[in-house]
Scaffold this motif. Structure first.
Motif, PDB file in Angstrom:
ATOM      1  N   THR A 190      28.719 -20.862   8.124  1.00 53.09           N
ATOM      2  CA  THR A 190      27.301 -21.201   8.281  1.00 53.09           C
ATOM      3  C   THR A 190      26.495 -20.639   7.117  1.00 53.09           C
ATOM      4  O   THR A 190      25.653 -21.333   6.542  1.00 53.09           O
ATOM      5  N   ALA A 191      26.755 -19.395   6.766  1.00 52.47           N
ATOM      6  CA  ALA A 191      26.035 -18.765   5.654  1.00 52.47           C
ATOM      7  C   ALA A 191      26.282 -19.508   4.341  1.00 52.47           C
ATOM      8  O   ALA A 191      25.349 -19.726   3.558  1.00 52.47           O
ATOM      9  N   ARG A 240      19.037 -26.805   8.278  1.00 51.87           N
ATOM     10  CA  ARG A 240      19.049 -25.432   8.806  1.00 51.87           C
ATOM     11  C   ARG A 240      19.165 -25.444  10.330  1.00 51.87           C
ATOM     12  O   ARG A 240      19.929 -24.667  10.905  1.00 51.87           O
ATOM     13  N   LEU A 242      22.666 -26.474  11.420  1.00 52.39           N
ATOM     14  CA  LEU A 242      23.628 -25.390  11.208  1.00 52.39           C
ATOM     15  C   LEU A 242      23.450 -24.277  12.236  1.00 52.39           C
ATOM     16  O   LEU A 242      24.424 -23.632  12.632  1.00 52.39           O
ATOM     17  N   ALA A 243      22.232 -24.063  12.691  1.00 47.19           N
ATOM     18  CA  ALA A 243      21.993 -23.034  13.713  1.00 47.19           C
ATOM     19  C   ALA A 243      22.683 -23.394  15.025  1.00 47.19           C
ATOM     20  O   ALA A 243      23.066 -22.508  15.793  1.00 47.19           O
ATOM     21  N   ARG A 244      22.870 -24.686  15.261  1.00 46.50           N
ATOM     22  CA  ARG A 244      23.511 -25.142  16.503  1.00 46.50           C
ATOM     23  C   ARG A 244      25.011 -25.410  16.327  1.00 46.50           C
ATOM     24  O   ARG A 244      25.722 -25.621  17.305  1.00 46.50           O
ATOM     25  N   PRO A 248      32.047 -20.590  12.123  1.00 46.86           N
ATOM     26  CA  PRO A 248      32.053 -19.139  11.956  1.00 46.86           C
ATOM     27  C   PRO A 248      30.843 -18.727  11.103  1.00 46.86           C
ATOM     28  O   PRO A 248      30.382 -19.501  10.254  1.00 46.86           O
ATOM     29  N   PRO A 249      30.327 -17.542  11.313  1.00 46.70           N
ATOM     30  CA  PRO A 249      29.134 -17.095  10.577  1.00 46.70           C
ATOM     31  C   PRO A 249      29.262 -17.217   9.062  1.00 46.70           C
ATOM     32  O   PRO A 249      28.299 -17.599   8.384  1.00 46.70           O
ATOM     33  N   ALA A 250      30.416 -16.928   8.507  1.00 41.86           N
ATOM     34  CA  ALA A 250      30.583 -17.011   7.052  1.00 41.86           C
ATOM     35  C   ALA A 250      30.453 -18.448   6.559  1.00 41.86           C
ATOM     36  O   ALA A 250      29.890 -18.707   5.496  1.00 41.86           O
TER      37      ALA A 250
END
Length: 113
Positions: free
Chosen positions: A98-99, A85, A88-90, A94-96
């Motif tokens: 990462t999600a 986690r 992935l935060a760093r 793209p947000p999708a």
């Protein structure tokens, strides 16, 4: 963990197969490392035994618990999930993306037994 402690109705995976197959998992390795001579003998006699039944599996599970192997593996799973986690935060995804990766990490580590 699911191969030793999972509920087949929930996981869709038989809970005796890994034990019968004698899979060399972190769970088993930790138990063997921490077990006393009598416990090691039981583990050696039961893990990898194709005729292993539920009574034998219950004996193995008790040793996995008694040696702290189960607790340690659960901790390792939580720790690695948190590391993923944080990574992935760093990450510059793209947000999708990462999600989606967060969901995969969650599904791989937060599973019902």
């Amino acid at each position: 963990m699911l191969g030793a402690f999972g509920d087949p109705l929930v996981t869709g995976k038989p809970c005796l197969d890994d034990l019968r197959d004698g899979k060399n998992t972190v769970l088993v390795a930790l138990a063997m490392q921490r077990a006393g001579p009598a416990q090691q003998s039981i583990l050696r006699g039961l893990i990898g035994n194709r005729a292993l039944g539920e009574d034998g599996a219950a004996r193995v599970r008790r040793i996995l618990d008694a040696t702290g192997a189960r607790t340690t593996v659960e901790h390792l799973i939580r720790e690695r999930h948190e590391q993923a986690r944080q990574a992935l935060a760093r990450a510059p995804f793209p947000p999708a993306v990462t999600a989606a990766l967060l969901e995969i990490a969650r599904a791989a580590t937060v599973r019902a037994s």
